[in-house]
Write a protein that holds these residues in place. Structure first.
Motif, PDB file in Angstrom:
ATOM      1  N   TYR A  84       0.812  -1.298  -0.018  1.00 11.62           N
ATOM      2  CA  TYR A  84      -0.060  -0.051  -0.034  1.00 11.62           C
ATOM      3  C   TYR A  84       0.833   1.313  -0.082  1.00 11.62           C
ATOM      4  CZ  TYR A  84      -3.935   3.258   0.923  1.00 11.62           C
ATOM      5  OH  TYR A  84      -4.758   4.166   0.977  1.00 11.62           O
ATOM      6  N   SER A  88       1.096   4.115  -2.798  1.00  4.51           N
ATOM      7  CA  SER A  88       0.825   5.583  -2.740  1.00  4.51           C
ATOM      8  C   SER A  88       1.919   6.367  -3.151  1.00  4.51           C
ATOM      9  CB  SER A  88       0.480   5.770  -1.123  1.00  4.51           C
ATOM     10  OG  SER A  88      -0.238   4.638  -0.686  1.00  4.51           O
ATOM     11  N   ASN A  92       1.449   8.930  -5.979  1.00  2.00           N
ATOM     12  CA  ASN A  92       1.897  10.408  -5.503  1.00  2.00           C
ATOM     13  C   ASN A  92       2.622  10.849  -6.573  1.00  2.00           C
ATOM     14  OD1 ASN A  92       1.330  12.313  -3.471  1.00  2.00           O
ATOM     15  ND2 ASN A  92       1.273  10.538  -2.128  1.00  2.00           N
ATOM     16  N   GLN A 112     -10.465  13.028  -5.666  1.00  2.00           N
ATOM     17  CA  GLN A 112      -9.460  12.210  -4.577  1.00  2.00           C
ATOM     18  C   GLN A 112      -9.887  10.781  -4.655  1.00  2.00           C
ATOM     19  OE1 GLN A 112      -7.119  14.229  -3.342  1.00  2.00           O
ATOM     20  NE2 GLN A 112      -5.973  12.148  -2.801  1.00  2.00           N
ATOM     21  N   THR A 116      -7.767   7.373  -4.755  1.00  2.00           N
ATOM     22  CA  THR A 116      -7.437   6.427  -3.797  1.00  2.00           C
ATOM     23  C   THR A 116      -7.751   4.972  -4.411  1.00  2.00           C
ATOM     24  OG1 THR A 116      -8.639   8.151  -2.315  1.00  2.00           O
ATOM     25  CG2 THR A 116      -8.249   5.798  -1.523  1.00  2.00           C
ATOM     26  N   MET A 192      -3.665   3.381   8.117  1.00  2.08           N
ATOM     27  CA  MET A 192      -2.351   2.906   7.684  1.00  2.08           C
ATOM     28  C   MET A 192      -1.248   2.992   8.847  1.00  2.08           C
ATOM     29  SD  MET A 192      -3.156   1.423   5.151  1.00  2.08           S
ATOM     30  CE  MET A 192      -4.659   1.120   4.157  1.00  2.08           C
ATOM     31  N   SER A 193      -1.059   4.309   9.358  1.00  2.00           N
ATOM     32  CA  SER A 193       0.073   4.617   9.897  1.00  2.00           C
ATOM     33  C   SER A 193      -0.078   3.959  11.430  1.00  2.00           C
ATOM     34  CB  SER A 193       0.332   6.164  10.218  1.00  2.00           C
ATOM     35  OG  SER A 193      -0.973   6.846  10.430  1.00  2.00           O
ATOM     36  N   ILE A 274       7.447  11.709   8.513  1.00  2.00           N
ATOM     37  CA  ILE A 274       8.343  10.733   8.239  1.00  2.00           C
ATOM     38  C   ILE A 274       8.193  10.146   6.826  1.00  2.00           C
ATOM     39  CG2 ILE A 274       8.628   9.902  10.602  1.00  2.00           C
ATOM     40  CD1 ILE A 274       6.390   7.763  10.119  1.00  2.00           C
ATOM     41  N   ILE A 275       7.346  10.856   5.881  1.00  2.00           N
ATOM     42  CA  ILE A 275       7.027  10.314   4.799  1.00  2.00           C
ATOM     43  C   ILE A 275       8.234  10.065   3.711  1.00  2.00           C
ATOM     44  CG2 ILE A 275       5.830  10.537   2.517  1.00  2.00           C
ATOM     45  CD1 ILE A 275       3.485  11.732   4.156  1.00  2.00           C
ATOM     46  N   ILE A 278      10.147   6.771   4.487  1.00  2.00           N
ATOM     47  CA  ILE A 278       9.449   5.718   4.250  1.00  2.00           C
ATOM     48  C   ILE A 278       9.505   5.510   2.499  1.00  2.00           C
ATOM     49  CG2 ILE A 278       7.250   4.603   3.832  1.00  2.00           C
ATOM     50  CD1 ILE A 278       6.630   5.432   6.505  1.00  2.00           C
ATOM     51  N   TYR A 333       8.204  16.444  -1.117  1.00  3.66           N
ATOM     52  CA  TYR A 333       6.840  16.413  -0.312  1.00  3.66           C
ATOM     53  C   TYR A 333       6.302  17.619   0.247  1.00  3.66           C
ATOM     54  CZ  TYR A 333       3.078  13.839   1.652  1.00  3.66           C
ATOM     55  OH  TYR A 333       1.806  13.604   1.630  1.00  3.66           O
TER      56      TYR A 333
END
Lengths: 437, 78
Positions: A84, A88, A92, A112, A116, A192-193, A274-275, A278, A333
């Motif tokens: 996932y 994403s 993105n 949006q 998704t 998710m987080s 923290i994106i 990751i 980002y």
């Protein structure tokens, strides 16, 4: 602090949400322990203890961290949320490149939700790809770097069993995705987080225990103290923000007076969260995946190159790439999520201005300037924290692995703070209501 | 027996994936992953969504039972 928890459980609405979240997380953990059919995970665990720590070095540590140890046990939920996240990221990145996705994004709510939906399709496609490669690697014994004989954990290797495992793991990823959405929808915090958070927390005790057994007492204490200091530092940096004052002009609409208030725009030092970390780590996982598909002993020059520089996580080239990717993604980002021109435009529309700066374009330029200046140390901090475990591993040669790894600390602190804030806002809503009545 | 159950598990998996995909995705993507704004979930779920939920849960239960059963069968047979 404890009072807040008691109060949280007293409000029925919030209690239901908390219990629901815990329930889903419990099932999720359970699924991370149930082995896929045809896999003898008890044997894996046994053998793992025997060879110890062969798997904790390198890139696998990170992937395994995200899957909470489920990957190396070949559990039903072995893939975790990795597909996932990767999906994403890809979507993105593509929104910047593909015009159709960009128009969808600008469409608002409807667009949006379409994006998704694309992400979800891509997730399952990636899940099929990844589960296939994992099964292939498990069959050749490469998953455990040849440390564990294959027939101990995979008794029969006929094509039917292998295909079934791929199906089961893919469906597992689908369920995880659904769980995440359920938590976001009916529980507390972002699903998710929170799922990543659980997986990170889940490996934590065992890695601490491993450290306790392996290292001497003074070193263990030292590492623990260092970890606590690190957590404090990360909390400090995550909360740090610059407040840009905004003054709103008073205006009359009908008979009522509006505005005239002074507020601020909070700009966080680490706006991207923290994106970037990751993003970077899952991008760097791709070479590993490619090698898994092509076979380790391939004579292909590309494979050799990747094998030399990107498989061991402690190689300087790998670390440098990781660092620069994080810094780059941090800027990228922030640029995606915060649009100075738009903010300036909105402020102008409602009669707001930053004292000393003219509204409109100068304001946008000023915001951009401040944001760039803030993100520079923010991104450097992210990169350094993420590199910390690799440096510590490389220099000290601590084979047991550093449980306070940068990524895991960033995730723990980031998600933890976020969730607590959300619970608090729920509480405030409740108490405020009661107060007014 | 093993072959039959394997095929059943595969069918279940496909069904489960389809059911999950039928749900309206409310993940919101990465933008509110990790420290985005507070997302407001407006409105309850519709009847369709609720039935879909039930169907998914039933399928998931069946799936996990079969997966565990198949695992036991294989490990005993080997």
């Amino acid at each position: 602090m404890l009072g807040a928890f008691v109060r949280a459980f007293r409000t029925p609405d919030l209690r239901n949400k908390l219990l629901f979240t815990l329930f889903i997380l419990t099932i999720f953990r359970l699924g991370s322990v149930i082995p896929a059919p045809g896999i003898n995970s008890a044997a894996i665990r046994e053998q793992m203890e025997a060879v110890q720590a062969a798997d904790t070095s390198g890139i696998y540590a990170l992937v395994n961290l995200f899957s909470g140890g489920a990957l190396l046990q070949l559990a039903v939920f072995a893939l975790g949320i990795m597909p996932y996240i990767t999906a994403s990221i890809i979507i993105n990145l593509l929104t910047v490149v593909i015009p159709r996705l960009e128009t969808l994004k600008k469409e608002g709510q409807a667009g949006q939700s379409k994006i998704t939906q694309y992400t979800r399709y891509l997730t399952l496609a990636l899940a099929i790809l990844q589960s296939t490669s994992i099964v292939a690697m498990a069959r050749t014994g490469q998953l455990f770097q040849g440390q564990i004989p294959v027939h101990t954990y995979m008794p029969n290797q006929d094509i039917l069993t292998l295909v079934t495992i791929v199906f089961v793991m893919t469906a597992g990823t689908g369920i995880i995705m659904w769980f995440g959405e359920l938590i976001t929808e009916r529980g507390v915090g972002n699903g998710m987080s929170l799922l990543i958070f659980t997986q990170v927390i889940a490996v934590f005790p065992s890695s601490i225990a491993g450290l306790w057994e392996e290292e001497e007492t003074w070193l263990f204490t030292l590492i623990c103290v260092a970890g606590l200091v690190l957590i404090t530092g990360v909390v400090f940096m995550e909360q740090a923000q610059r407040r840009i004052p905004v003054q709103y002009a008073k205006r009359m609409v009908g008979r009522r007076m509006y505005g005239g208030s002074s507020t601020y725009i909070p700009l966080k030092v680490n706006q991207a969260g923290i994106i970037p970390v990751i993003f970077a780590s899952s991008l760097l996982y791709l070479p590993q995946l490619a090698i898994g598909l092509m076979g380790e002993d391939s004579e292909n020059r590309v494979v050799r190159f990747l094998q030399d520089y990107f498989v061991t996580g402690t190689h300087p080239v790998y670390m440098a790439t990781f660092f620069f990717l994080i810094v780059g993604f941090a800027f990228f980002y922030v640029a995606i999520t915060f649009n100075p021109a738009e903010v300036a435009e909105n402020m102008k529309k409602y009669g707001g201005f930053i004292p000393g700066i003219r509204p409109g374009r100068p304001t946008a330029e000023y915001l951009d300037y401040v944001l760039t200046r803030l993100t520079t140390p923010g991104s450097l901090y992210l990169g350094l924290i993420a590199l910390l475990p690799m440096i510590a591993l490389g220099s000290a040669g601590a084979s047991g692995g550093f449980p306070f790894g940068g990524t895991s600390i960033l995730i723990m602190v980031g998600v933890g703070l976020d969730t607590v804030k959300q619970i608090e806002s729920h509480l405030q809503q409740r108490n405020y209501e009661g107060f007014l009545r | 027996m093993i072959v039959g159950l394997s095929i059943f598990v595969m069918l279940c998996s496909v069904l489960l994936i389809l059911l999950v995909l039928l749900h309206k995705g409310k993940g919101g993507g990465l933008s509110d992953l990790f420290g985005g704004g507070v997302t407001s979930s407006l409105g309850g779920s519709s009847v369709v969504e609720r039935n879909l939920d039930r169907l998914t849960i039933v399928t998931a239960l069946m799936w996990i039972v079969c997966v565990v059963g198949l695992g036991l069968l294989i490990s005993r047979g080997a």
